[in-house]
Design an enzyme around this catalytic site. Structure first.
Site, PDB file in Angstrom:
ATOM      1  N   VAL A  59       0.818  -1.337  -0.080  1.00 44.51           N
ATOM      2  CA  VAL A  59       0.010  -0.090   0.126  1.00 44.51           C
ATOM      3  C   VAL A  59       0.608   1.198   0.166  1.00 44.51           C
ATOM      4  O   VAL A  59       0.485   2.367  -0.676  1.00 44.51           O
ATOM      5  CB  VAL A  59      -0.989   0.109   1.281  1.00 44.51           C
ATOM      6  CG1 VAL A  59      -1.845   1.183   1.186  1.00 44.51           C
ATOM      7  CG2 VAL A  59      -1.932  -1.182   1.197  1.00 44.51           C
ATOM      8  N   CYS A  60       2.052   1.398   0.594  1.00 41.76           N
ATOM      9  CA  CYS A  60       2.694   2.459   0.839  1.00 41.76           C
ATOM     10  C   CYS A  60       3.201   2.953  -0.545  1.00 41.76           C
ATOM     11  O   CYS A  60       3.147   4.294  -0.384  1.00 41.76           O
ATOM     12  CB  CYS A  60       4.051   2.235   1.929  1.00 41.76           C
ATOM     13  SG  CYS A  60       3.309   1.571   3.608  1.00 41.76           S
TER      14      CYS A  60
END
Length: 186
Positions: A59-60
């Site tokens: 996700v980052c």
């Protein structure tokens, strides 16, 4: 010092909106270099400080790419973007050079966890930061704070919208968007 860190963790709270944002001085990775930066270096500018859990994850990078794509939009509003995680500057360098070479804002290496603790985002059991987004005004006052769990990425468009709303200096209703009518002065 483990004792000092344990004591700091006991009092970890999210800073209050309307109060002075916690200053920091940490090494950051920026454009191929390790550079020491301080929040106070950005006095006179709006600052969007965002925390993310870990380099080399799923996700980052979507969030970092989003902030990178919108960086010019933030700059037009007189704002700087600063990312932060508890990874080392060397991890940031390896990851960004390999996967995100277009990122042009500093990524703090909060290996001591001091900044994550100061902003109330440290997930103590894992030693990583929860997702936190903070908007700090040109006087160093915290104006916006959102902290969320690890699994859901934030909306960069919403961060931009909130920054623009704050910059109006007026009351902005739900779903307000730039150019729409405000409710007047607070």
């Amino acid at each position: 010092d483990p004792i000092e860190t344990a004591t700091a963790r006991e009092v970890q709270t999210i800073p209050k909106v309307g109060e002075k944002a916690p200053d920091f001085e940490e090494i950051a990775y920026l454009n191929g270099e390790m550079k020491k930066i301080k929040l106070s270096d950005y006095k006179g500018k709006w600052v969007v400080l965002f925390f993310y859990p870990l380099d080399f994850t799923f996700v980052c990078p979507t969030e970092i790419k989003g902030f990178s794509s919108a960086q010019k939009d933030f700059e037009k509003l007189g704002a700087v973007v600063i990312g932060a995680s508890t990874d080392s500057a060397y991890s940031h360098k390896a990851w960004l050079q390999r996967d995100l070479p277009d990122v042009r804002f500093p990524i703090l290496a909060d290996t001591s966890h001091k900044v994550s603790i100061a902003y109330g985002v440290l997930k103590e059991d894992a030693g990583i930061a929860n997702r936190g987004t903070f908007i700090i005004d040109p006087n160093g006052t915290l104006r916006y704070a959102v902290v969320s769990d690890l699994g859901v990425g934030r909306s960069i468009k919403e961060t931009l919208r909130v920054l623009q709303a704050l910059q109006t200096g007026e009351l902005c209703p739900a779903e307000w968007s730039p150019g729409a009518k405000t409710l007047g002065k607070a």
